[in-house]
Design a protein around this motif. Structure first.
Motif, PDB file in Angstrom:
ATOM      1  N   TYR A  93       0.416  -1.358  -0.062  1.00 28.71           N
ATOM      2  CA  TYR A  93      -0.156  -0.032   0.124  1.00 28.71           C
ATOM      3  C   TYR A  93       1.151   1.306  -0.035  1.00 28.71           C
ATOM      4  O   TYR A  93       0.877   2.059  -0.584  1.00 28.71           O
ATOM      5  CB  TYR A  93      -0.588   0.309   1.390  1.00 28.71           C
ATOM      6  CG  TYR A  93      -1.985   1.123   0.587  1.00 28.71           C
ATOM      7  CD1 TYR A  93      -3.331   0.757   0.515  1.00 28.71           C
ATOM      8  CD2 TYR A  93      -1.930   2.130   1.754  1.00 28.71           C
ATOM      9  CE1 TYR A  93      -4.263   1.385   0.395  1.00 28.71           C
ATOM     10  CE2 TYR A  93      -3.245   3.086   1.063  1.00 28.71           C
ATOM     11  CZ  TYR A  93      -4.345   2.456   0.682  1.00 28.71           C
ATOM     12  OH  TYR A  93      -5.552   3.455   1.104  1.00 28.71           O
ATOM     13  N   ASN A 105      -8.522   2.915  -5.908  1.00 31.70           N
ATOM     14  CA  ASN A 105     -10.465   2.318  -5.695  1.00 31.70           C
ATOM     15  C   ASN A 105     -10.926   2.140  -7.256  1.00 31.70           C
ATOM     16  O   ASN A 105     -11.919   2.359  -7.068  1.00 31.70           O
ATOM     17  CB  ASN A 105     -10.985   2.648  -4.438  1.00 31.70           C
ATOM     18  CG  ASN A 105     -10.660   1.491  -3.342  1.00 31.70           C
ATOM     19  OD1 ASN A 105     -10.007   0.893  -2.994  1.00 31.70           O
ATOM     20  ND2 ASN A 105     -10.926   2.841  -2.635  1.00 31.70           N
ATOM     21  N   TYR A 124      -6.610  -7.369  -9.985  1.00 31.99           N
ATOM     22  CA  TYR A 124      -6.937  -7.025  -9.678  1.00 31.99           C
ATOM     23  C   TYR A 124      -5.765  -6.583  -8.400  1.00 31.99           C
ATOM     24  O   TYR A 124      -5.058  -7.137  -8.345  1.00 31.99           O
ATOM     25  CB  TYR A 124      -8.175  -7.256  -8.496  1.00 31.99           C
ATOM     26  CG  TYR A 124      -7.512  -9.039  -8.355  1.00 31.99           C
ATOM     27  CD1 TYR A 124      -7.190  -8.747  -6.786  1.00 31.99           C
ATOM     28  CD2 TYR A 124      -7.854  -9.914  -9.088  1.00 31.99           C
ATOM     29  CE1 TYR A 124      -6.795 -10.602  -6.354  1.00 31.99           C
ATOM     30  CE2 TYR A 124      -7.119 -11.127  -8.646  1.00 31.99           C
ATOM     31  CZ  TYR A 124      -6.830 -11.516  -7.161  1.00 31.99           C
ATOM     32  OH  TYR A 124      -6.289 -12.739  -6.478  1.00 31.99           O
ATOM     33  N   HIS A 131      -7.262  -6.187  -2.150  1.00 28.43           N
ATOM     34  CA  HIS A 131      -8.392  -5.530  -2.635  1.00 28.43           C
ATOM     35  C   HIS A 131      -9.421  -6.203  -3.362  1.00 28.43           C
ATOM     36  O   HIS A 131      -9.368  -4.988  -4.462  1.00 28.43           O
ATOM     37  CB  HIS A 131      -7.678  -3.534  -2.484  1.00 28.43           C
ATOM     38  CG  HIS A 131      -7.373  -3.021  -1.325  1.00 28.43           C
ATOM     39  ND1 HIS A 131      -7.759  -2.724  -1.024  1.00 28.43           N
ATOM     40  CD2 HIS A 131      -5.602  -3.592  -1.729  1.00 28.43           C
ATOM     41  CE1 HIS A 131      -6.574  -1.922  -0.149  1.00 28.43           C
ATOM     42  NE2 HIS A 131      -5.028  -2.268  -0.169  1.00 28.43           N
ATOM     43  N   ARG A 149     -12.974  -4.042  -5.009  1.00 30.01           N
ATOM     44  CA  ARG A 149     -13.403  -2.632  -5.102  1.00 30.01           C
ATOM     45  C   ARG A 149     -12.477  -2.471  -6.327  1.00 30.01           C
ATOM     46  O   ARG A 149     -12.343  -1.235  -6.442  1.00 30.01           O
ATOM     47  CB  ARG A 149     -12.950  -1.542  -4.194  1.00 30.01           C
ATOM     48  CG  ARG A 149     -14.404  -2.196  -3.464  1.00 30.01           C
ATOM     49  CD  ARG A 149     -14.723  -0.528  -2.622  1.00 30.01           C
ATOM     50  NE  ARG A 149     -14.671   0.613  -2.511  1.00 30.01           N
ATOM     51  CZ  ARG A 149     -14.575   1.552  -2.512  1.00 30.01           C
ATOM     52  NH1 ARG A 149     -14.570   1.157  -0.923  1.00 30.01           N
ATOM     53  NH2 ARG A 149     -15.332   3.122  -3.360  1.00 30.01           N
ATOM     54  N   TRP A 150     -10.819  -2.537  -6.317  1.00 33.77           N
ATOM     55  CA  TRP A 150      -9.944  -2.325  -6.719  1.00 33.77           C
ATOM     56  C   TRP A 150      -9.273  -3.451  -8.314  1.00 33.77           C
ATOM     57  O   TRP A 150      -8.874  -4.159  -8.376  1.00 33.77           O
ATOM     58  CB  TRP A 150      -8.557  -2.054  -6.052  1.00 33.77           C
ATOM     59  CG  TRP A 150      -7.570  -0.870  -6.213  1.00 33.77           C
ATOM     60  CD1 TRP A 150      -6.616  -1.286  -8.048  1.00 33.77           C
ATOM     61  CD2 TRP A 150      -6.954  -0.187  -5.597  1.00 33.77           C
ATOM     62  NE1 TRP A 150      -5.832  -0.201  -8.013  1.00 33.77           N
ATOM     63  CE2 TRP A 150      -5.910   0.025  -6.449  1.00 33.77           C
ATOM     64  CE3 TRP A 150      -7.249   0.205  -4.411  1.00 33.77           C
ATOM     65  CZ2 TRP A 150      -5.224   1.536  -5.535  1.00 33.77           C
ATOM     66  CZ3 TRP A 150      -6.476   0.812  -3.620  1.00 33.77           C
ATOM     67  CH2 TRP A 150      -5.216   2.081  -3.918  1.00 33.77           C
TER      68      TRP A 150
END
Length: 472
Positions: free
Chosen positions: A5, A75, A117, A121, A124-125
Protein backbone atom coordinates in the motif's frame (compact mmCIF):
# COMPACT_ATOMS: atom_id res chain seq x y z
CA UNK A 1 0.09 -0.02 6.87
CA UNK A 2 1.26 -2.71 4.42
CA UNK A 3 4.30 -2.27 2.25
CA UNK A 4 2.38 -2.73 -1.06
CA UNK A 5 0.00 0.00 0.00
CA UNK A 6 2.93 2.34 0.69
CA UNK A 7 4.23 1.61 -2.82
CA UNK A 8 0.83 2.42 -4.31
CA UNK A 9 0.57 5.73 -2.49
CA UNK A 10 4.00 6.65 -3.85
CA UNK A 11 2.82 5.78 -7.38
CA UNK A 12 -0.31 7.87 -6.90
CA UNK A 13 1.74 10.91 -5.90
CA UNK A 14 4.35 10.54 -8.63
CA UNK A 15 2.38 9.41 -11.70
CA UNK A 16 -1.19 10.59 -11.09
CA UNK A 17 -1.28 12.81 -14.19
CA UNK A 18 1.70 11.39 -16.12
CA UNK A 19 0.99 7.99 -17.68
CA UNK A 20 3.90 8.47 -20.09
CA UNK A 21 6.46 8.60 -17.27
CA UNK A 22 4.73 5.67 -15.54
CA UNK A 23 4.85 3.54 -18.69
CA UNK A 24 8.50 4.36 -19.29
CA UNK A 25 9.66 3.97 -15.67
CA UNK A 26 7.49 1.09 -14.45
CA UNK A 27 6.86 -0.89 -17.65
CA UNK A 28 9.78 -0.20 -19.95
CA UNK A 29 7.24 1.01 -22.51
CA UNK A 30 8.75 3.28 -25.20
CA UNK A 31 5.82 5.26 -26.61
CA UNK A 32 5.72 6.83 -30.04
CA UNK A 33 4.86 10.53 -30.24
CA UNK A 34 1.19 9.88 -31.03
CA UNK A 35 0.99 7.42 -28.12
CA UNK A 36 2.40 10.06 -25.79
CA UNK A 37 -0.22 12.53 -26.95
CA UNK A 38 -3.05 10.06 -26.45
CA UNK A 39 -1.83 8.99 -23.03
CA UNK A 40 -1.66 12.56 -21.79
CA UNK A 41 -5.11 13.29 -23.19
CA UNK A 42 -6.52 10.31 -21.29
CA UNK A 43 -4.92 11.65 -18.11
CA UNK A 44 -6.36 15.14 -18.57
CA UNK A 45 -9.69 14.72 -20.34
CA UNK A 46 -12.77 12.50 -19.98
CA UNK A 47 -13.14 11.20 -23.57
CA UNK A 48 -10.43 10.22 -26.07
CA UNK A 49 -10.89 8.56 -29.45
CA UNK A 50 -8.20 7.17 -31.78
CA UNK A 51 -8.74 6.06 -35.37
CA UNK A 52 -5.78 4.46 -37.08
CA UNK A 53 -4.43 2.08 -39.64
CA UNK A 54 -3.19 -1.37 -38.69
CA UNK A 55 -0.07 -2.24 -36.75
CA UNK A 56 0.62 1.14 -35.16
CA UNK A 57 0.58 -0.01 -31.52
CA UNK A 58 -2.98 0.63 -30.35
CA UNK A 59 -3.17 -2.48 -28.18
CA UNK A 60 0.10 -1.77 -26.38
CA UNK A 61 -1.12 1.76 -25.69
CA UNK A 62 -4.36 0.43 -24.23
CA UNK A 63 -2.53 -2.08 -22.02
CA UNK A 64 -0.19 0.60 -20.70
CA UNK A 65 -3.12 2.85 -19.78
CA UNK A 66 -4.99 0.01 -18.06
CA UNK A 67 -1.99 -0.75 -15.82
CA UNK A 68 -1.31 2.96 -15.17
CA UNK A 69 -4.90 3.62 -14.11
CA UNK A 70 -4.91 0.59 -11.81
CA UNK A 71 -1.75 1.75 -10.10
CA UNK A 72 -2.37 5.48 -10.03
CA UNK A 73 -5.98 5.84 -8.89
CA UNK A 74 -7.45 4.73 -5.54
CA UNK A 75 -10.08 1.98 -5.74
CA UNK A 76 -10.47 2.24 -9.52
CA UNK A 77 -12.59 0.17 -11.87
CA UNK A 78 -11.32 -0.42 -15.41
CA UNK A 79 -13.60 -2.06 -17.96
CA UNK A 80 -12.01 -3.40 -21.15
CA UNK A 81 -14.23 -4.39 -24.03
CA UNK A 82 -14.17 -5.29 -27.73
CA UNK A 83 -16.75 -6.50 -30.26
CA UNK A 84 -15.65 -10.15 -30.13
CA UNK A 85 -14.38 -12.52 -27.45
CA UNK A 86 -11.33 -13.30 -29.57
CA UNK A 87 -10.36 -9.64 -29.95
CA UNK A 88 -10.91 -8.97 -26.26
CA UNK A 89 -9.22 -11.98 -24.66
CA UNK A 90 -6.68 -13.16 -27.23
CA UNK A 91 -5.48 -9.68 -28.19
CA UNK A 92 -6.20 -6.91 -25.67
CA UNK A 93 -6.33 -8.94 -22.46
CA UNK A 94 -3.25 -10.94 -23.48
CA UNK A 95 -1.42 -7.66 -24.13
CA UNK A 96 -2.23 -6.50 -20.59
CA UNK A 97 -0.79 -9.77 -19.26
CA UNK A 98 2.39 -9.40 -21.33
CA UNK A 99 3.16 -5.88 -20.16
CA UNK A 100 2.20 -6.58 -16.55
CA UNK A 101 4.43 -9.64 -16.32
CA UNK A 102 7.49 -7.62 -17.38
CA UNK A 103 6.69 -4.56 -15.27
CA UNK A 104 7.95 -3.31 -11.91
CA UNK A 105 4.42 -3.43 -10.50
CA UNK A 106 3.73 -7.11 -11.22
CA UNK A 107 3.81 -7.93 -7.49
CA UNK A 108 1.04 -5.40 -6.79
CA UNK A 109 -1.48 -6.72 -9.32
CA UNK A 110 -2.88 -10.19 -9.93
CA UNK A 111 -3.86 -11.14 -13.50
CA UNK A 112 -6.54 -13.75 -14.25
CA UNK A 113 -8.41 -14.63 -17.45
CA UNK A 114 -11.17 -12.13 -16.74
CA UNK A 115 -9.80 -9.81 -14.07
CA UNK A 116 -6.72 -7.89 -12.92
CA UNK A 117 -6.94 -6.74 -9.31
CA UNK A 118 -4.87 -5.04 -6.64
CA UNK A 119 -3.71 -7.73 -4.24
CA UNK A 120 -5.68 -7.42 -1.01
CA UNK A 121 -8.39 -5.26 -2.65
CA UNK A 122 -10.01 -7.68 -5.11
CA UNK A 123 -13.59 -6.42 -4.69
CA UNK A 124 -13.09 -2.69 -5.31
CA UNK A 125 -9.74 -2.26 -7.08
CA UNK A 126 -9.73 -4.07 -10.42
CA UNK A 127 -9.91 -4.21 -14.20
CA UNK A 128 -12.26 -6.61 -15.93
CA UNK A 129 -12.82 -7.89 -19.47
CA UNK A 130 -16.40 -7.76 -20.78
CA UNK A 131 -17.33 -8.66 -24.35
CA UNK A 132 -19.37 -5.95 -26.07
CA UNK A 133 -22.29 -8.17 -27.06
CA UNK A 134 -25.06 -6.81 -24.82
CA UNK A 135 -25.60 -3.48 -23.04
CA UNK A 136 -26.01 -5.00 -19.59
CA UNK A 137 -22.37 -6.13 -19.71
CA UNK A 138 -21.40 -2.45 -19.53
CA UNK A 139 -23.79 -1.43 -16.77
CA UNK A 140 -23.64 -1.62 -13.00
CA UNK A 141 -20.20 -0.06 -12.63
CA UNK A 142 -20.03 2.92 -10.30
CA UNK A 143 -16.87 4.34 -8.81
CA UNK A 144 -15.18 7.70 -8.41
CA UNK A 145 -12.36 6.54 -10.70
CA UNK A 146 -13.38 4.55 -13.77
CA UNK A 147 -11.79 3.93 -17.15
CA UNK A 148 -13.54 2.24 -20.07
CA UNK A 149 -11.22 0.97 -22.83
CA UNK A 150 -13.03 0.08 -26.05
CA UNK A 151 -10.91 -1.78 -28.58
CA UNK A 152 -11.98 -1.96 -32.26
CA UNK A 153 -14.57 0.63 -31.31
CA UNK A 154 -15.98 1.01 -34.81
CA UNK A 155 -17.46 -2.47 -34.48
CA UNK A 156 -19.24 -1.82 -31.16
CA UNK A 157 -22.96 -1.19 -31.58
CA UNK A 158 -24.61 2.05 -30.54
CA UNK A 159 -26.76 0.56 -27.75
CA UNK A 160 -23.63 -0.78 -26.05
CA UNK A 161 -21.73 2.46 -26.52
CA UNK A 162 -24.70 4.39 -25.17
CA UNK A 163 -24.71 2.14 -22.09
CA UNK A 164 -21.03 2.95 -21.57
CA UNK A 165 -21.57 6.68 -22.00
CA UNK A 166 -24.47 6.54 -19.57
CA UNK A 167 -22.27 4.91 -16.95
CA UNK A 168 -19.55 7.56 -17.17
CA UNK A 169 -21.10 10.22 -14.96
CA UNK A 170 -18.31 11.04 -12.50
CA UNK A 171 -15.72 13.78 -12.79
CA UNK A 172 -12.91 11.18 -12.93
CA UNK A 173 -14.69 8.72 -15.24
CA UNK A 174 -12.84 8.29 -18.54
CA UNK A 175 -13.36 6.68 -21.93
CA UNK A 176 -10.73 5.59 -24.46
CA UNK A 177 -11.89 4.30 -27.85
CA UNK A 178 -9.45 2.90 -30.41
CA UNK A 179 -9.93 1.16 -33.72
CA UNK A 180 -9.75 1.00 -37.47
CA UNK A 181 -12.43 3.37 -38.84
CA UNK A 182 -14.55 0.80 -40.65
CA UNK A 183 -18.02 2.43 -40.44
CA UNK A 184 -19.31 5.88 -41.34
CA UNK A 185 -21.93 5.84 -38.61
CA UNK A 186 -22.13 5.12 -34.90
CA UNK A 187 -20.60 6.58 -31.75
CA UNK A 188 -16.99 6.01 -32.82
CA UNK A 189 -17.57 7.73 -36.17
CA UNK A 190 -19.38 10.58 -34.45
CA UNK A 191 -16.45 11.08 -32.08
CA UNK A 192 -14.39 12.11 -35.12
CA UNK A 193 -17.19 14.05 -36.79
CA UNK A 194 -20.29 15.64 -35.31
CA UNK A 195 -19.21 14.99 -31.68
CA UNK A 196 -15.50 15.63 -32.01
CA UNK A 197 -15.79 18.81 -29.97
CA UNK A 198 -16.61 16.49 -27.04
CA UNK A 199 -13.62 14.18 -27.62
CA UNK A 200 -9.86 14.43 -27.89
CA UNK A 201 -9.69 12.83 -31.33
CA UNK A 202 -6.57 11.43 -32.98
CA UNK A 203 -5.77 9.93 -36.39
CA UNK A 204 -2.74 7.69 -36.91
CA UNK A 205 -1.55 6.77 -40.42
CA UNK A 206 0.29 3.42 -40.59
CA UNK A 207 2.78 4.93 -43.04
CA UNK A 208 4.08 7.25 -40.30
CA UNK A 209 4.47 4.48 -37.70
CA UNK A 210 7.79 2.74 -37.11
CA UNK A 211 5.85 -0.27 -35.79
CA UNK A 212 3.76 -0.93 -38.92
CA UNK A 213 5.05 -3.31 -41.58
CA UNK A 214 6.01 -1.30 -44.67
CA UNK A 215 5.87 -4.49 -46.71
CA UNK A 216 2.28 -5.13 -45.66
CA UNK A 217 1.33 -1.51 -46.37
CA UNK A 218 2.69 -1.73 -49.91
CA UNK A 219 0.97 -5.06 -50.44
CA UNK A 220 -2.40 -3.53 -49.53
CA UNK A 221 -1.81 -0.54 -51.82
CA UNK A 222 -0.76 -2.75 -54.74
CA UNK A 223 -3.65 -5.15 -54.26
CA UNK A 224 -6.52 -2.74 -53.63
CA UNK A 225 -5.36 0.64 -54.95
CA UNK A 226 -4.14 3.74 -53.12
CA UNK A 227 -7.62 5.33 -53.01
CA UNK A 228 -9.59 2.19 -52.15
CA UNK A 229 -11.59 2.00 -48.94
CA UNK A 230 -9.49 -0.98 -47.81
CA UNK A 231 -6.34 1.15 -47.88
CA UNK A 232 -8.13 4.18 -46.42
CA UNK A 233 -9.21 2.13 -43.41
CA UNK A 234 -6.27 -0.22 -42.89
CA UNK A 235 -3.42 2.13 -43.80
CA UNK A 236 -4.45 5.79 -43.70
CA UNK A 237 -6.71 5.54 -40.66
CA UNK A 238 -9.50 7.23 -42.63
CA UNK A 239 -13.15 6.31 -42.71
CA UNK A 240 -14.57 4.81 -45.91
CA UNK A 241 -15.42 7.46 -48.47
CA UNK A 242 -19.09 7.50 -47.57
CA UNK A 243 -22.12 5.43 -46.84
CA UNK A 244 -23.93 4.54 -50.04
CA UNK A 245 -26.71 7.05 -49.37
CA UNK A 246 -24.65 10.00 -48.08
CA UNK A 247 -25.12 12.93 -50.46
CA UNK A 248 -21.76 14.69 -49.87
CA UNK A 249 -18.79 12.48 -48.90
CA UNK A 250 -16.87 13.50 -45.80
CA UNK A 251 -13.53 13.66 -47.59
CA UNK A 252 -14.80 16.33 -50.01
CA UNK A 253 -15.90 18.67 -47.22
CA UNK A 254 -12.86 18.06 -45.01
CA UNK A 255 -10.46 18.81 -47.87
CA UNK A 256 -12.12 22.20 -48.38
CA UNK A 257 -11.73 23.13 -44.70
CA UNK A 258 -7.96 22.86 -45.04
CA UNK A 259 -7.76 25.16 -48.07
CA UNK A 260 -6.68 28.79 -48.37
CA UNK A 261 -8.49 30.37 -51.31
CA UNK A 262 -8.33 34.06 -52.27
CA UNK A 263 -11.70 35.88 -52.27
CA UNK A 264 -11.87 36.82 -55.96
CA UNK A 265 -14.77 38.62 -57.61
CA UNK A 266 -16.94 41.71 -57.35
CA UNK A 267 -19.97 40.05 -55.72
CA UNK A 268 -20.67 39.22 -52.10
CA UNK A 269 -23.02 36.25 -51.71
CA UNK A 270 -24.91 35.90 -48.44
CA UNK A 271 -26.74 32.64 -47.78
CA UNK A 272 -29.41 33.07 -45.10
CA UNK A 273 -31.17 30.12 -43.47
CA UNK A 274 -33.87 31.41 -41.15
CA UNK A 275 -35.11 29.81 -37.93
CA UNK A 276 -37.30 32.13 -35.92
CA UNK A 277 -37.38 30.49 -32.48
CA UNK A 278 -36.59 27.11 -30.88
CA UNK A 279 -33.31 25.18 -30.91
CA UNK A 280 -32.61 25.60 -34.64
CA UNK A 281 -30.19 28.30 -35.74
CA UNK A 282 -30.55 31.28 -38.02
CA UNK A 283 -27.31 31.21 -40.04
CA UNK A 284 -25.68 33.72 -42.40
CA UNK A 285 -22.97 32.40 -44.74
CA UNK A 286 -20.81 35.04 -46.53
CA UNK A 287 -19.06 33.97 -49.75
CA UNK A 288 -16.75 35.77 -52.18
CA UNK A 289 -15.69 33.72 -55.18
CA UNK A 290 -14.93 30.21 -53.92
CA UNK A 291 -14.13 31.28 -50.37
CA UNK A 292 -16.85 30.84 -47.73
CA UNK A 293 -16.09 32.97 -44.67
CA UNK A 294 -16.84 32.14 -41.04
CA UNK A 295 -20.54 31.66 -40.46
CA UNK A 296 -22.66 33.89 -38.24
CA UNK A 297 -25.38 32.14 -36.29
CA UNK A 298 -28.10 33.20 -33.88
CA UNK A 299 -30.83 31.62 -31.78
CA UNK A 300 -34.27 32.84 -30.90
CA UNK A 301 -34.45 36.12 -32.80
CA UNK A 302 -37.34 37.50 -34.84
CA UNK A 303 -37.28 38.20 -38.56
CA UNK A 304 -36.74 41.96 -38.21
CA UNK A 305 -33.59 41.41 -36.18
CA UNK A 306 -32.40 38.81 -38.69
CA UNK A 307 -32.87 41.26 -41.57
CA UNK A 308 -30.83 43.83 -39.66
CA UNK A 309 -28.02 41.32 -39.04
CA UNK A 310 -27.88 40.46 -42.75
CA UNK A 311 -27.60 44.11 -43.75
CA UNK A 312 -24.95 44.75 -41.08
CA UNK A 313 -22.79 41.83 -42.23
CA UNK A 314 -23.15 42.91 -45.84
CA UNK A 315 -22.01 46.44 -45.10
CA UNK A 316 -19.09 45.20 -43.00
CA UNK A 317 -17.91 42.92 -45.80
CA UNK A 318 -18.16 45.77 -48.32
CA UNK A 319 -15.90 47.90 -46.14
CA UNK A 320 -13.39 45.07 -45.76
CA UNK A 321 -13.21 44.15 -49.48
CA UNK A 322 -13.11 47.27 -51.67
CA UNK A 323 -13.38 45.29 -54.93
CA UNK A 324 -16.99 44.36 -54.14
CA UNK A 325 -19.70 46.08 -56.19
CA UNK A 326 -22.70 43.82 -55.72
CA UNK A 327 -24.43 41.97 -52.89
CA UNK A 328 -26.67 38.96 -53.51
CA UNK A 329 -28.72 37.82 -50.52
CA UNK A 330 -30.18 34.32 -50.97
CA UNK A 331 -32.87 33.64 -48.38
CA UNK A 332 -34.70 30.40 -47.61
CA UNK A 333 -38.05 31.99 -48.38
CA UNK A 334 -40.30 29.21 -47.11
CA UNK A 335 -41.94 29.67 -43.69
CA UNK A 336 -40.58 32.49 -41.56
CA UNK A 337 -37.91 33.28 -44.15
CA UNK A 338 -40.53 35.16 -46.15
CA UNK A 339 -40.62 37.89 -43.51
CA UNK A 340 -36.85 38.38 -43.81
CA UNK A 341 -37.12 38.61 -47.61
CA UNK A 342 -39.88 41.23 -47.40
CA UNK A 343 -38.03 43.39 -44.87
CA UNK A 344 -34.76 43.25 -46.83
CA UNK A 345 -36.53 44.32 -50.02
CA UNK A 346 -38.18 47.19 -48.14
CA UNK A 347 -34.89 48.52 -46.77
CA UNK A 348 -33.05 48.14 -50.07
CA UNK A 349 -35.80 50.02 -51.90
CA UNK A 350 -36.17 52.72 -49.24
CA UNK A 351 -32.45 53.44 -49.07
CA UNK A 352 -31.78 53.03 -52.78
CA UNK A 353 -29.00 50.55 -52.09
CA UNK A 354 -27.14 50.26 -55.37
CA UNK A 355 -25.94 46.78 -56.24
CA UNK A 356 -28.02 44.92 -53.66
CA UNK A 357 -30.65 42.35 -54.47
CA UNK A 358 -32.55 39.61 -52.65
CA UNK A 359 -33.07 36.16 -54.15
CA UNK A 360 -35.88 34.26 -52.43
CA UNK A 361 -35.30 30.50 -52.63
CA UNK A 362 -38.07 27.96 -52.21
CA UNK A 363 -36.28 24.68 -51.57
CA UNK A 364 -39.49 22.74 -52.04
CA UNK A 365 -40.15 24.27 -55.44
CA UNK A 366 -39.23 22.99 -58.90
CA UNK A 367 -35.58 22.78 -59.92
CA UNK A 368 -34.38 25.62 -62.13
CA UNK A 369 -33.06 23.18 -64.74
CA UNK A 370 -36.36 21.64 -65.89
CA UNK A 371 -34.79 20.01 -68.93
CA UNK A 372 -32.53 17.71 -66.95
CA UNK A 373 -35.05 16.79 -64.24
CA UNK A 374 -32.49 14.92 -62.11
CA UNK A 375 -33.76 16.31 -58.82
CA UNK A 376 -37.07 16.25 -57.01
CA UNK A 377 -36.90 19.91 -55.92
CA UNK A 378 -34.77 23.01 -55.91
CA UNK A 379 -33.24 22.23 -52.52
CA UNK A 380 -31.80 18.94 -53.80
CA UNK A 381 -30.57 20.71 -56.93
CA UNK A 382 -28.80 23.36 -54.83
CA UNK A 383 -27.06 20.74 -52.70
CA UNK A 384 -26.00 18.92 -55.85
CA UNK A 385 -24.37 22.09 -57.21
CA UNK A 386 -22.18 22.40 -54.10
CA UNK A 387 -21.42 18.67 -54.10
CA UNK A 388 -20.24 18.93 -57.73
CA UNK A 389 -18.11 21.98 -56.92
CA UNK A 390 -16.45 20.12 -54.06
CA UNK A 391 -16.00 16.99 -56.19
CA UNK A 392 -14.35 18.96 -58.98
CA UNK A 393 -11.99 20.59 -56.49
CA UNK A 394 -11.15 17.19 -55.00
CA UNK A 395 -10.53 15.60 -58.40
CA UNK A 396 -8.20 18.39 -59.47
CA UNK A 397 -6.39 18.21 -56.13
CA UNK A 398 -5.80 14.50 -56.66
CA UNK A 399 -4.10 15.46 -59.93
CA UNK A 400 -1.76 17.87 -58.16
CA UNK A 401 -3.69 21.12 -58.58
CA UNK A 402 -4.46 23.50 -55.68
CA UNK A 403 -7.72 23.13 -53.78
CA UNK A 404 -10.18 25.56 -55.35
CA UNK A 405 -12.91 25.80 -52.66
CA UNK A 406 -12.55 26.95 -49.07
CA UNK A 407 -15.04 26.19 -46.31
CA UNK A 408 -14.77 27.43 -42.71
CA UNK A 409 -13.34 24.92 -40.26
CA UNK A 410 -16.66 24.52 -38.48
CA UNK A 411 -17.36 21.12 -36.93
CA UNK A 412 -21.14 21.41 -37.07
CA UNK A 413 -21.06 22.61 -40.66
CA UNK A 414 -18.95 19.66 -41.84
CA UNK A 415 -21.15 17.22 -39.96
CA UNK A 416 -24.33 18.67 -41.42
CA UNK A 417 -22.93 18.70 -44.97
CA UNK A 418 -21.79 15.08 -44.83
CA UNK A 419 -24.50 13.33 -42.83
CA UNK A 420 -27.51 14.21 -44.95
CA UNK A 421 -28.72 11.24 -46.95
CA UNK A 422 -30.65 10.97 -50.21
CA UNK A 423 -33.07 8.59 -51.87
CA UNK A 424 -34.35 7.83 -55.34
CA UNK A 425 -38.02 8.65 -55.90
CA UNK A 426 -40.44 6.46 -57.83
CA UNK A 427 -39.96 8.86 -60.75
CA UNK A 428 -36.22 8.25 -60.78
CA UNK A 429 -35.23 11.59 -59.24
CA UNK A 430 -32.83 12.27 -56.39
CA UNK A 431 -34.42 13.64 -53.21
CA UNK A 432 -32.60 14.93 -50.11
CA UNK A 433 -33.43 13.51 -46.71
CA UNK A 434 -36.02 15.63 -44.94
CA UNK A 435 -34.93 17.63 -41.90
CA UNK A 436 -37.54 15.85 -39.80
CA UNK A 437 -35.99 12.49 -40.68
CA UNK A 438 -32.51 13.77 -39.82
CA UNK A 439 -33.72 14.79 -36.38
CA UNK A 440 -35.22 11.32 -35.90
CA UNK A 441 -31.71 9.95 -36.44
CA UNK A 442 -30.48 12.22 -33.65
CA UNK A 443 -28.88 14.80 -35.96
CA UNK A 444 -29.11 18.57 -35.92
CA UNK A 445 -31.22 20.44 -38.39
CA UNK A 446 -28.70 21.24 -41.18
CA UNK A 447 -29.04 25.01 -40.74
CA UNK A 448 -25.35 25.82 -41.23
CA UNK A 449 -25.07 23.56 -44.24
CA UNK A 450 -28.22 25.05 -45.79
CA UNK A 451 -26.85 28.59 -45.38
CA UNK A 452 -23.65 27.63 -47.22
CA UNK A 453 -25.67 25.88 -49.93
CA UNK A 454 -27.82 29.00 -50.32
CA UNK A 455 -24.71 31.15 -50.77
CA UNK A 456 -24.02 29.23 -54.01
CA UNK A 457 -27.53 29.68 -55.45
CA UNK A 458 -27.75 31.87 -58.56
CA UNK A 459 -30.77 33.50 -60.22
CA UNK A 460 -30.18 35.75 -63.19
CA UNK A 461 -33.85 36.67 -63.56
CA UNK A 462 -33.75 39.31 -60.82
CA UNK A 463 -32.13 42.73 -61.20
CA UNK A 464 -30.06 45.02 -59.04
CA UNK A 465 -31.20 48.39 -57.75
CA UNK A 466 -29.89 50.97 -60.21
CA UNK A 467 -28.96 53.84 -57.91
CA UNK A 468 -25.75 54.02 -55.93
CA UNK A 469 -26.35 55.67 -52.51
CA UNK A 470 -24.28 58.59 -51.28
CA UNK A 471 -21.05 57.51 -49.62
CA UNK A 472 -20.96 54.12 -51.39
Amino acid sequence: MSKPYNVVTDLLDLYWDDPVAFAEDMMGFDPDDWQRDVMMDVAQFPRTSVRSGQGVGKTGLEAALVIWFLCCRPNPKVVCTAPTKQQLHDVLWAEVSKWLENSMVKNLLKWTKTKVYMIGHEQRWFATARTANKPENMQGFHEDYMLFVVDEASGVSDPIMEAILGTLSGAENKLLMCGNPTRTSGVFYDSHNRDRSRFCSHKVDSRSSKRASKENIQMLIDKYGAESDVVRVRVYGEFPKAEADAFIPLELAELATGAAVDPIGDTLHLGVDVARFGDDETVIAPRIGMKVFDLKWYNKQDTMVTAGQVLSIGREMLRSFPQLEFVEIKVDDSGVGGGVTDRLNEVIAEEGMYGWRVIPVNNGGKPTDDEVEHYENRGTEAWAIVRDVLQESFSKHMQGEPISVELPNDERLITQLTQRKYRMTSKGKLALERKEDMKKRGLDSPDRADAVILSFVTDNALHYTNQRPAGW
